[in-house]
Design an enzyme around this catalytic site. Structure first.
Site, mmCIF file in Angstrom:
data_model
loop_
_atom_site.group_PDB
_atom_site.id
_atom_site.type_symbol
_atom_site.label_atom_id
_atom_site.label_comp_id
_atom_site.label_asym_id
_atom_site.label_seq_id
_atom_site.Cartn_x
_atom_site.Cartn_y
_atom_site.Cartn_z
ATOM 1 N N ASP A 218 97.890 43.894 3.270
ATOM 2 C CA ASP A 218 98.228 43.051 4.426
ATOM 3 C C ASP A 218 97.911 41.581 4.173
ATOM 4 O O ASP A 218 98.525 40.689 4.752
ATOM 5 C CB ASP A 218 97.449 43.554 5.653
ATOM 6 C CG ASP A 218 97.601 42.634 6.843
ATOM 7 O OD1 ASP A 218 98.726 42.532 7.368
ATOM 8 O OD2 ASP A 218 96.614 41.999 7.253
ATOM 9 N N LEU A 299 97.791 38.900 13.651
ATOM 10 C CA LEU A 299 98.817 37.850 13.777
ATOM 11 C C LEU A 299 99.263 37.299 12.433
ATOM 12 O O LEU A 299 100.048 36.345 12.380
ATOM 13 C CB LEU A 299 98.270 36.703 14.652
ATOM 14 C CG LEU A 299 98.028 37.055 16.121
ATOM 15 C CD1 LEU A 299 97.341 35.908 16.831
ATOM 16 C CD2 LEU A 299 99.330 37.406 16.822
ATOM 17 N N ARG A 300 98.758 37.888 11.340
ATOM 18 C CA ARG A 300 99.125 37.367 10.030
ATOM 19 C C ARG A 300 100.638 37.474 9.787
ATOM 20 O O ARG A 300 101.254 36.588 9.197
ATOM 21 C CB ARG A 300 98.342 38.125 8.937
ATOM 22 C CG ARG A 300 98.337 37.415 7.598
ATOM 23 C CD ARG A 300 97.427 38.098 6.609
ATOM 24 N NE ARG A 300 96.055 37.672 6.759
ATOM 25 C CZ ARG A 300 95.014 38.484 6.856
ATOM 26 N NH1 ARG A 300 95.193 39.782 6.845
ATOM 27 N NH2 ARG A 300 93.800 38.012 6.966
ATOM 28 N N GLY A 301 101.252 38.542 10.269
ATOM 29 C CA GLY A 301 102.701 38.720 10.101
ATOM 30 C C GLY A 301 103.489 37.625 10.792
ATOM 31 O O GLY A 301 104.448 37.078 10.234
ATOM 32 N N VAL A 304 102.954 34.215 8.761
ATOM 33 C CA VAL A 304 103.644 34.189 7.471
ATOM 34 C C VAL A 304 105.159 34.112 7.661
ATOM 35 O O VAL A 304 105.853 33.378 6.941
ATOM 36 C CB VAL A 304 103.263 35.425 6.616
ATOM 37 C CG1 VAL A 304 104.165 35.542 5.399
ATOM 38 C CG2 VAL A 304 101.808 35.345 6.182
#
Length: 363
Positions: A218, A299-301, A304
């Site tokens: 991830d 919230l990384r998705g 990015v």
């Protein structure tokens, strides 16, 4: 193809001297594997995307492509004889010694240098990666005696880890922490040393040899899947190109030099244009809606996907993100963040595309 080495003139600027260095297969000559090439280019334009994980069959040109990309990039200004490839002007990209010299008003000699592509060997230890502190020297002489590791060498370059899925999880953690923060900290016996470590992290592996843990996967910004080319005509073209390059590299490099220069200029222009790229509020809401419906943790998705869409718009000369950019990068940014269901045979990239179509009304 021009080959140069770095030298420093009396005024502190670099001069180029013709020299021989190993010929590298040109990036623009690589056939197919568009997903991998796009993910790498976007990370070069915006390293804050967080690196690329490339999973696929053996012998599909992963290492060749990454070396070709490093060779394609324009030379950068670095402080001469500095182990961290310190930037002469950017504080975030310079070591403590260089920063002190600049604060004291000293002249800092600057040279041109090729962007480093550092290969991390599979059996590397943490000391080899992060660097070591000579405690005896530190205590006896009162200086922070530091032996830089591979992270120091990779600053402002590319760090490539082949078979990353076979690397010790703790070491992968260290690499991802440095890639995310842009700094490497080494602590031993109460002595702490920190240096810049801003690099594009590229990992590759074969899924048959085991998957990376979801928590680590991830943290890679993008995930590219590559497959062996099936079309006979394309396979023949790849074999013929490689044979031509191996037999006599110079004419082959000269043939592709115009395309190499064009792409190099496109990358530099995109890096300069990136700050001006806008993304409409409605599109940002739909990106987050897509991540929510895919049940992506954290919230990384979202972050990015926004970054990658902007980088793609910059690469293609636009100043505003469109739905098309989001469509093209969504599977690369999100497929590895989906929860794995052992009973489900549907490809994760297809699942992302399906939800994208629903959210953006493309059905």
């Amino acid at each position: 193809m021009t080959f140069t080495t770095e030298t420093t003139s009396q005024n502190g600027r670099s001069t180029a001297v013709p020299a021989r260095r190993r010929a590298v297969f040109p990036f623009t000559a690589i056939v197919g594997q568009e997903e991998m090439k796009l993910a790498l280019l976007l990370n070069i334009i915006d390293p804050k995307i967080g690196g690329v994980m490339i999973m696929g069959d053996r012998g599909t040109g992963k290492s060749t492509t990454i070396r070709a990309l490093a060779d394609l990039l324009p030379e950068i200004d670095v402080v001469a004889d500095d182990p961290f490839n310190s930037h002469p002007n950017d504080i975030e990209l310079m070591g403590d010694t260089v920063r002190q010299m600049i604060d004291q008003g000293a002249d800092v000699p600057v040279v041109k240098k090729k962007v480093m592509m550092v290969d991390l060997p599979l059996g590397a230890t943490e000391d080899r990666v992060c660097g070591t502190i000579d405690i005896e020297k530190a205590l006896s002489e009162g200086v922070k005696a530091f032996e830089p590791g591979l992270l120091a060498k990779a600053n402002r370059g590319i760090l490539y880890v082949d078979e990353v899925n076979l690397l010790d999880d703790h070491l992968v953690d260290v690499l991802l922490d440095s890639a995310a923060s842009g700094w490497n900290t080494v602590e031993r016996e109460g002595i702490s040393i920190r240096h810049p470590a801003r690099f594009v992290l590229v990992g590759s592996g074969n899924p048959e040899e085991g998957e990376l843990r979801p928590q680590l996967l991830d943290r890679f910004g993008m995930h590219a899947e590559i497959r062996t080319v099936k079309e006979p005509a394309l396979r023949v073209q790849i074999v013929e190109q490689r044979t031509e390059f191996d037999q006599d590299p110079m004419p082959f490099l000269e043939k592709y030099e115009p395309q190499q220069k064009d792409l190099q200029k496109q990358i530099v222009d995109a890096q300069e244009r990136l700050k001006q790229i806008a993304i409409d509020y409605d599109l940002r809401v739909k990106i987050s809606q897509m991540c929510s419906e895919l049940d992506v943790d954290g919230l990384r998705g979202d972050i990015v996907t926004n970054r990658a869409a902007k980088a793609l718009a910059a690469l293609e000369g636009r100043t505003e993100v469109t739905v098309d950019e989001i469509r093209r990068i969504a599977p690369l940014c999100l497929r590895h963040r989906l929860r794995k269901d052992p009973m489900e045979s549907i490809d994760s990239g297809y699942k992302v595309e399906k939800v994208f179509d629903q959210v953006f009304g493309m059905e």
